[in-house]
Write a protein that holds these residues in place. Structure first.
Motif, mmCIF file in Angstrom:
data_model
loop_
_atom_site.group_PDB
_atom_site.id
_atom_site.type_symbol
_atom_site.label_atom_id
_atom_site.label_comp_id
_atom_site.label_asym_id
_atom_site.label_seq_id
_atom_site.Cartn_x
_atom_site.Cartn_y
_atom_site.Cartn_z
ATOM 1 N N GLY A 160 28.061 2.884 17.547
ATOM 2 C CA GLY A 160 27.716 4.280 17.739
ATOM 3 C C GLY A 160 28.086 5.187 16.581
ATOM 4 N N HIS A 161 28.682 4.637 15.525
ATOM 5 C CA HIS A 161 29.130 5.453 14.398
ATOM 6 C C HIS A 161 28.106 5.461 13.262
ATOM 7 C CE1 HIS A 161 33.121 6.563 15.772
ATOM 8 N NE2 HIS A 161 33.254 5.345 16.261
ATOM 9 N N VAL A 162 28.221 6.477 12.427
ATOM 10 C CA VAL A 162 27.297 6.678 11.312
ATOM 11 C C VAL A 162 27.910 6.162 10.015
ATOM 12 C CG1 VAL A 162 26.089 8.406 9.904
ATOM 13 C CG2 VAL A 162 26.191 8.654 12.400
ATOM 14 N N GLY A 196 36.404 6.888 6.780
ATOM 15 C CA GLY A 196 37.532 6.778 7.701
ATOM 16 C C GLY A 196 37.534 7.844 8.776
ATOM 17 N N LYS A 197 37.208 9.079 8.426
ATOM 18 C CA LYS A 197 37.229 10.164 9.408
ATOM 19 C C LYS A 197 36.134 9.999 10.454
ATOM 20 C CE LYS A 197 39.541 13.636 6.579
ATOM 21 N NZ LYS A 197 39.506 15.010 6.013
ATOM 22 N N GLU A 198 35.038 9.331 10.094
ATOM 23 C CA GLU A 198 33.985 9.048 11.068
ATOM 24 C C GLU A 198 34.487 8.111 12.155
ATOM 25 O OE1 GLU A 198 30.325 8.354 13.075
ATOM 26 O OE2 GLU A 198 30.964 9.982 11.756
ATOM 27 N N ALA A 209 37.987 4.245 3.885
ATOM 28 C CA ALA A 209 36.614 3.829 4.168
ATOM 29 C C ALA A 209 36.608 2.350 4.516
ATOM 30 C CB ALA A 209 35.693 4.102 2.981
ATOM 31 N N VAL A 210 35.628 1.941 5.280
ATOM 32 C CA VAL A 210 35.467 0.541 5.669
ATOM 33 C C VAL A 210 34.058 0.099 5.278
ATOM 34 C CG1 VAL A 210 35.410 -1.093 7.581
ATOM 35 C CG2 VAL A 210 37.070 0.771 7.604
#
Length: 228
Positions: A160-162, A196-198, A209-210
């Motif tokens: 569900g993430h962008v 990361g904040k997403e 970041a991933v």
């Protein structure tokens, strides 16, 4: 599938234990378990994705209590029974009482001198896809919110993430299908960057970041809804 193996993004398990000068195997049974699993893959008894899915089905408490190579051992035993290669009684006693299926009897043993080369070069992972990639580098995409009961390489914490397409990786064999006996299906694959904040909100660091390798079937354009 949603099981205890999918620990990505979870907290509360304490620090990771690290061992100085850790050996490849701590005990002889680990080495033998590794060998049985790898040679079974090389001989064509099952695919690596089938092996992973067998381990994913280990009950949660047993998974958490057992060491890494015991997961391999349990998974291999599960597949041998499900494929009709061995019975639970044979595994328990160590004595064969039934013949193997015809398709197994026709398989050829892997020559000892070929093992090192096969391990060093791994196995073919690239397949063929009959359509062009749907996304390109820089596209913003959203992961689908799926919860299959079969194998998937889509981690729960990313659903569900962008994210943003970082690179196109090419067509790879589709692991989700390989676990349900459809080994030749391939899918376009991308490296996707998730800020990361997403994923974790304001508690994430400014540079966190991933990057995750993802099949095209897991992705939709950012503006579409994630439910599927």
């Amino acid at each position: 599938m949603n099981s205890i193996h999918d620990l990505g993004g979870m907290t509360g398990f304490g620090p990771m234990p690290f061992e100085d000068n850790e050996p490849v195997f701590h005990e002889e049974w680990e080495r033998r378990t590794f060998g049985v699993n790898i040679l079974s893959l090389m001989a064509g008894l099952y695919t690596a994705d089938e092996s992973r899915h067998a381990m994913e089905r280990i009950p949660a408490l047993r998974w958490l209590k057992s060491p890494y190579y015991e997961h391999w051992l349990d998974g291999t035993a599960t597949l041998l029974v499900e494929l009709g290669i061995a019975t639970e009684e044979e595994l328990r006693t160590g004595k064969a009482t039934e013949g193997v299926p015809d398709w197994v009897a026709k398989l050829k043993a892997v020559p000892a001198e070929a093992v090192a080369a096969i391990v060093a070069t791994n196995h073919n992972k690239h397949g063929q896809v009959d359509h062009a990639p749907l996304f390109k580098k820089g596209d913003r995409v959203r992961t689908k919110n799926i919860h299959p009961k079969t194998h998937t390489r889509l981690p729960r914490y990313i659903r569900g993430h962008v994210g943003v397409i970082h690179e196109y990786r090419g067509p790879f064999f589709y692991a989700d299908k390989r676990t349900i006996h459809d080994p030749e299906v391939a899918c376009h694959t991308y490296s996707v960057r998730f800020d990361g904040k997403e994923l974790w909100g304001e508690s994430a660091g400014p540079k966190d970041a991933v990057y995750i390798e993802m099949y095209e079937t897991y992705l939709i354009p950012e503006q579409e809804q994630a439910d599927d």
